[in-house]
Design a protein around this motif. Structure first.
Motif, PDB file in Angstrom:
ATOM      1  N   PHE A 166       0.815  -1.215   0.000  1.00  0.00           N
ATOM      2  CA  PHE A 166       0.000   0.000   0.000  1.00  0.00           C
ATOM      3  C   PHE A 166       0.849   1.266   0.000  1.00  0.00           C
ATOM      4  CE2 PHE A 166       0.033  -2.169   4.132  1.00  0.00           C
ATOM      5  CZ  PHE A 166       0.869  -1.325   4.845  1.00  0.00           C
ATOM      6  N   ALA A 167       2.147   1.144  -0.237  1.00  0.00           N
ATOM      7  CA  ALA A 167       3.055   2.299  -0.193  1.00  0.00           C
ATOM      8  C   ALA A 167       2.632   3.397  -1.159  1.00  0.00           C
ATOM      9  CB  ALA A 167       4.486   1.858  -0.486  1.00  0.00           C
ATOM     10  N   ASP A 168       2.053   3.023  -2.288  1.00  0.00           N
ATOM     11  CA  ASP A 168       1.694   4.017  -3.306  1.00  0.00           C
ATOM     12  C   ASP A 168       0.590   4.969  -2.862  1.00  0.00           C
ATOM     13  OD1 ASP A 168      -0.080   1.802  -3.407  1.00  0.00           O
ATOM     14  OD2 ASP A 168      -0.698   2.344  -5.426  1.00  0.00           O
ATOM     15  N   ILE A 169      -0.172   4.644  -1.814  1.00  0.00           N
ATOM     16  CA  ILE A 169      -1.231   5.555  -1.352  1.00  0.00           C
ATOM     17  C   ILE A 169      -0.899   6.200  -0.009  1.00  0.00           C
ATOM     18  CG2 ILE A 169      -3.061   4.370  -2.621  1.00  0.00           C
ATOM     19  CD1 ILE A 169      -3.982   3.205   0.137  1.00  0.00           C
ATOM     20  N   LEU A 170       0.279   5.935   0.520  1.00  0.00           N
ATOM     21  CA  LEU A 170       0.585   6.358   1.885  1.00  0.00           C
ATOM     22  C   LEU A 170       1.712   7.377   2.000  1.00  0.00           C
ATOM     23  CD1 LEU A 170      -0.558   5.738   4.655  1.00  0.00           C
ATOM     24  CD2 LEU A 170       0.999   3.805   4.822  1.00  0.00           C
ATOM     25  N   TRP A 171       2.394   7.649   0.905  1.00  0.00           N
ATOM     26  CA  TRP A 171       3.506   8.595   0.955  1.00  0.00           C
ATOM     27  C   TRP A 171       3.540   9.434  -0.316  1.00  0.00           C
ATOM     28  CZ3 TRP A 171       4.455   3.637   3.005  1.00  0.00           C
ATOM     29  CH2 TRP A 171       4.880   3.614   4.335  1.00  0.00           C
ATOM     30  N   GLY A 172       4.394  10.458  -0.288  1.00  0.00           N
ATOM     31  CA  GLY A 172       4.674  11.255  -1.476  1.00  0.00           C
ATOM     32  C   GLY A 172       3.492  12.052  -1.981  1.00  0.00           C
ATOM     33  N   ASP A 173       3.347  12.090  -3.298  1.00  0.00           N
ATOM     34  CA  ASP A 173       2.336  12.931  -3.937  1.00  0.00           C
ATOM     35  C   ASP A 173       0.957  12.289  -4.045  1.00  0.00           C
ATOM     36  OD1 ASP A 173       4.071  15.058  -4.312  1.00  0.00           O
ATOM     37  OD2 ASP A 173       4.809  14.250  -6.212  1.00  0.00           O
TER      38      ASP A 173
END
Length: 186
Positions: A166-173
């Motif tokens: 789920f990293a793609d919805i939890l950090w950055g932009d």
């Protein structure tokens, strides 16, 4: 981030400068008309995601969806009540999150390292702060045992955290979103 918690579902939301300002606004900075909003707004494009996590339909006007939430940073603390309400134009709001006028969820409080503003700072200051830390996401995670945990992330993930599904919805932009564990099929 994951530690020993087996996460089955996760919902996240990247806070905008206006959200941070409104949940940090001091009583002396109240608008001349009305009290100003004291909630975190869930934009329309992420409402389906939060409803999937809540396992609820869009709430009727005046009827909150209530969730008991534990603090990921301090699992020893008692669970707290978190309220989701309908809002105009198909949006939703996470109610009562201004730390100076209500009891904000402790997992999202400065005592847990959550970013904060000083008195007389404004939305521009909130934008500068959020840029300096690389963004801020709040999240709710449902564990395999059904308990719900709240926390937040800033900036970009560590190498280990970047491998989480789920990293793609939890950090950055990322604006945030919803993730659910899918067991592999044979």
């Amino acid at each position: 981030m994951n530690g020993d918690l087996k996460i089955d579902e996760l919902w996240s939301l990247k806070l905008k400068p206006s959200d941070l300002y409104n949940i940090e606004r001091w009583p002396s900075d109240k608008p001349a008309t009305g009290g100003g909003h004291t909630y975190i707004q869930v934009p329309k494009r992420l409402v389906a995601d939060v409803l999937a996590f809540l396992r609820e339909a869009y709430p009727d006007k005046g009827v909150p969806v209530i969730l008991e939430v534990n603090n990921r940073a301090r699992p020893d603390l008692e669970a707290e009540r978190l309220e989701f309400w309908e809002k105009s134009s198909g949006r939703m709001r996470i109610a009562r999150q201004n730390r100076h006028g209500q009891a904000r969820l402790r997992a999202w409080s400065p005592e847990m390292g959550f970013p904060s503003l000083e008195q007389y700072q404004d939305t521009g200051d909130a934008a500068t702060l959020l840029d300096s830390i690389g963004g801020l996401h709040i999240y709710l995670a449902r564990a395999a045992d059904g308990t719900v945990w709240a926390g937040y992330t800033v900036g970009n993930p560590s190498e280990a955290d970047s491998q989480l599904p789920f990293a793609d919805i939890l950090w950055g932009d990322s604006p945030g979103g919803y993730w659910r564990y899918e067991a592999p099929t044979k």
